[in-house]
Design an enzyme around this catalytic site. Structure first.
Site, short mmCIF file in Angstrom:
data_model
loop_
_atom_site.label_atom_id
_atom_site.label_comp_id
_atom_site.label_asym_id
_atom_site.label_seq_id
_atom_site.Cartn_x
_atom_site.Cartn_y
_atom_site.Cartn_z
CG ASP A 19 8.25 -1.26 0.16
OD1 ASP A 19 8.59 -2.46 0.09
OD2 ASP A 19 9.06 -0.34 0.17
N GLY A 20 7.09 -3.36 2.34
CA GLY A 20 7.44 -3.67 3.72
C GLY A 20 7.15 -5.10 4.16
N GLY A 22 8.79 -7.87 3.47
CA GLY A 22 10.01 -8.57 3.87
C GLY A 22 10.48 -8.12 5.25
NE ARG A 23 11.56 -2.68 4.53
CZ ARG A 23 11.04 -1.50 4.23
NH1 ARG A 23 11.32 -0.45 4.96
NH2 ARG A 23 10.24 -1.36 3.19
CG HIS A 36 6.08 -11.76 -0.12
ND1 HIS A 36 6.17 -10.41 -0.25
CD2 HIS A 36 7.33 -12.25 -0.38
CE1 HIS A 36 7.41 -10.08 -0.60
NE2 HIS A 36 8.13 -11.19 -0.68
CB SER A 64 8.19 -3.64 -9.76
OG SER A 64 9.43 -4.16 -9.34
CG ASP A 66 12.99 -2.66 -11.39
OD1 ASP A 66 13.57 -2.82 -12.48
OD2 ASP A 66 12.55 -1.55 -11.01
CG LEU A 130 -12.82 -1.52 -6.30
CD1 LEU A 130 -12.38 -0.07 -6.07
CD2 LEU A 130 -12.36 -2.37 -5.10
CG LEU A 184 6.50 8.17 -7.59
CD1 LEU A 184 6.19 9.04 -8.79
CD2 LEU A 184 5.21 7.90 -6.81
CD GLU A 196 -2.66 16.33 -3.18
OE1 GLU A 196 -1.85 16.38 -2.24
OE2 GLU A 196 -2.84 17.27 -3.98
C1 FPP Z 1 7.10 -5.31 -1.34
O1 FPP Z 1 7.60 -5.68 -0.09
C2 FPP Z 1 6.08 -6.27 -1.73
C3 FPP Z 1 6.15 -7.07 -2.82
C4 FPP Z 1 7.27 -7.07 -3.77
C5 FPP Z 1 5.08 -8.04 -3.09
C6 FPP Z 1 3.70 -7.53 -2.87
C7 FPP Z 1 2.81 -8.68 -2.69
C8 FPP Z 1 1.81 -8.76 -1.81
C9 FPP Z 1 1.34 -7.66 -0.97
C10 FPP Z 1 1.10 -10.03 -1.60
C11 FPP Z 1 0.40 -10.59 -2.73
C12 FPP Z 1 -0.52 -9.66 -3.42
C13 FPP Z 1 -1.65 -10.04 -3.99
C14 FPP Z 1 -2.43 -9.09 -4.82
C15 FPP Z 1 -2.17 -11.38 -3.82
P1 FPP Z 1 9.12 -6.09 0.02
O2 FPP Z 1 9.23 -7.54 -0.14
O3 FPP Z 1 9.92 -5.26 -0.94
O4 FPP Z 1 9.43 -5.66 1.48
P2 FPP Z 1 10.79 -5.11 2.04
O5 FPP Z 1 11.01 -3.75 1.38
O6 FPP Z 1 10.51 -4.98 3.49
O7 FPP Z 1 11.84 -6.11 1.72
#
Ligand code: FPP
Length: 235
Positions: A19-20, A22-23, A36, A64, A66, A130, A184, A196
């Site tokens: 997560d994070g 976008g920010r 991303h 997700s 969502d 892995l 979660l 954990e």
């Molecule tokens: C959450 O951050 C991240 C996502 C919804 C996308 C996750 C995707 C990647 C890490 C890149 C691609 C992955 C692969 C496996 C190639 P957010 O956009 O919700 O961030 P925010 O909470 O800061 O808005």
């Protein structure tokens, strides 16, 4: 060393809510999609570290169910990133003996992405170092409900563990969430029964090998009891 911490007879399983993105981008006055993109680059480093740390299963939350509610251009960009990733990572997986699987619904993905998923899974299926699982259009609740509908006649206390394995619901030992939130978000709810939990304020694109190692060190120092009491006082 880390494997000693795992639950008995299980593969050592680490899961990450990335997560994070976008920010991270907004903080740098960049459009969200660049977050991303940087996040996808970070995935490579963390996967390599997981290999070095002898982790058996690494499950990453990439999209997700969502997340379909996000603006279309962002969803399209993420789907584009996943396609690129699936194309580019096959060789890297083969080189590092990694098995790549995608978990989540496939019926709402574009057929072209489903084809790439099937190809990547087929080509890497013999990987033993892995098992990298990327969650796309994933909802843990949906997964649980689907499993109940499909296997309700076979569910009882005794075979719950066998059934978990059959359904690919392997116990998570350690769940990491980056980006400062502490929830979660419908990720691996069943599998995290004894996990954990570790929350980091660092945005995913900045979450380095060093940060990952620090998180694993903390896991190593935790006392896992699975509902029991410490051996020293169990007399
Ligand atoms: C959450 O951050 C991240 C996502 C919804 C996308 C996750 C995707 C990647 C890490 C890149 C691609 C992955 C692969 C496996 C190639 P957010 O956009 O919700 O961030 P925010 O909470 O800061 O808005």
């Amino acid at each position: 060393m880390y494997k000693e911490q795992q639950s008995k007879n299980d593969a050592f399983h680490v899961a990450i809510v990335m997560d994070g993105n976008g920010r991270w981008a907004t903080n740098q006055n960049k459009p969200r999609f660049l977050g991303h993109q940087a996040g996808a680059e970070r995935v490579r480093e963390i996967v390599e570290t997981a290999v070095k740390m002898d982790i058996d299963i690494l499950t990453l939350y990439a999209f997700s169910s969502d997340n379909w509610m996000r603006p279309k251009p962002e969803v399209d960009f993420l789907m584009h990133l996943f396609s690129m990733y699936l194309k580019s990572e096959i060789q890297r997986c083969l080189k590092n003996n990694i098995r790549l699987s995608i978990i989540g619904r496939r019926d709402r993905l574009k057929p072209s992405i489903v084809k790439l998923i099937e190809k990547a899974e087929e080509k890497t299926k013999k990987g033993t170092q892995l098992h990298l699982r990327v969650a796309i259009d994933y909802s843990s609740r949906y997964n649980i409900v689907e499993s109940i509908i499909k296997y309700k006649d076979q569910m009882n206390d005794e075979n719950l563990q066998n059934l978990s394995e059959k359904l690919n619901m392997t116990n998570v030992d350690f769940l990491i969430r980056t980006g400062g939130e502490q929830r979660l978000s419908d990720f691996l709810l069943w599998e995290c029964a004894y996990a954990e939990l570790y929350f980091s304020d660092i945005f995913w694109p900045d979450f380095s090998e060093q940060n990952f190692r620090e998180a694993m060190d903390e896991f190593y120092n935790r006392d896992r009891r699975f509902g029991m009491i410490p051996v020293a006082i169990a007399i």
